[in-house]
Design a protein around this motif. Structure first.
Motif, mmCIF file in Angstrom:
data_model
loop_
_atom_site.group_PDB
_atom_site.id
_atom_site.type_symbol
_atom_site.label_atom_id
_atom_site.label_comp_id
_atom_site.label_asym_id
_atom_site.label_seq_id
_atom_site.Cartn_x
_atom_site.Cartn_y
_atom_site.Cartn_z
ATOM 1 N N UNK A 69 0.838 -1.203 0.000
ATOM 2 C CA UNK A 69 0.000 0.000 0.000
ATOM 3 C C UNK A 69 0.869 1.248 0.000
ATOM 4 N N UNK A 70 0.274 2.360 -0.368
ATOM 5 C CA UNK A 70 1.008 3.620 -0.264
ATOM 6 C C UNK A 70 0.994 4.079 1.193
ATOM 7 N N UNK A 71 1.927 4.916 1.525
ATOM 8 C CA UNK A 71 2.066 5.436 2.885
ATOM 9 C C UNK A 71 0.764 6.082 3.354
ATOM 10 N N UNK A 72 0.149 6.887 2.474
ATOM 11 C CA UNK A 72 -1.071 7.612 2.823
ATOM 12 C C UNK A 72 -2.239 6.672 3.112
ATOM 13 N N UNK A 73 -2.241 5.505 2.486
ATOM 14 C CA UNK A 73 -3.361 4.569 2.639
ATOM 15 C C UNK A 73 -3.287 3.705 3.893
ATOM 16 N N UNK A 74 -2.186 3.768 4.605
ATOM 17 C CA UNK A 74 -2.017 2.947 5.808
ATOM 18 C C UNK A 74 -2.386 3.788 7.025
ATOM 19 N N UNK A 75 -3.268 3.245 7.847
ATOM 20 C CA UNK A 75 -3.661 3.953 9.067
ATOM 21 C C UNK A 75 -3.023 3.294 10.286
#
Length: 143
Positions: A23-29
């Motif tokens: 996943x992209x960094x932004x998509x990981x919570x």
């Protein structure tokens, strides 16, 4: 650091690394990370101040793993176990290809990118200490 703290710290980093490979960094919570590790958000914040802190410490965790595997440089050959330092870093990148692709190609916070590049520059300068010493008394400047 106690063994349990170290195990949890590494567990979070390794889980984040796997998530970042897909996943992209932004998509990981943070919630996703804690769900995958079986930890609470409070537990996460005992180790990391936020997601940027996590990605920085994850980068350092992987980058410093090279330093732990490299024996002292031979002052004559400038090799460690018969291999140049760059061998170990390229081996790391090869083994963690998806991780490095994700942070350098898919994107990361700009402040983190600057922090990583400054760190690599500083480490590169530090690891070339032997070369700098050789050029210190010569007319050829060390670059």
């Amino acid at each position: 650091m106690s063994k349990k703290i170290e195990i949890n710290y590494i567990k979070i980093i390794e889980t984040f690394t796997l998530l970042l490979e897909e996943n992209s960094y932004e998509d990981i919570s943070i919630q996703e990370i804690t769900n995958k590790t079986g930890m609470t958000r409070v537990n996460f914040y005992n180790y990391f101040s936020d997601k940027e802190d996590l990605i920085w410490k994850t980068f350092r965790y992987h980058f410093l793993s090279v330093e732990q595997r490299v024996n002292k440089l031979d002052p004559v050959t400038l090799l460690s176990d018969g291999k140049p330092l760059t061998f170990y870093f390229f081996e790391l990148i090869k083994n963690k290809r998806k991780f490095f692709y994700s942070i350098f190609v898919k994107g990361m916070p700009y402040a983190l990118e600057i922090k990583i590049l400054e760190y690599i520059q500083k480490e590169s300068y530090r690891t070339h200490e032997v070369l700098r010493a050789r050029y210190r008394d010569r007319n050829i400047p060390y670059i």
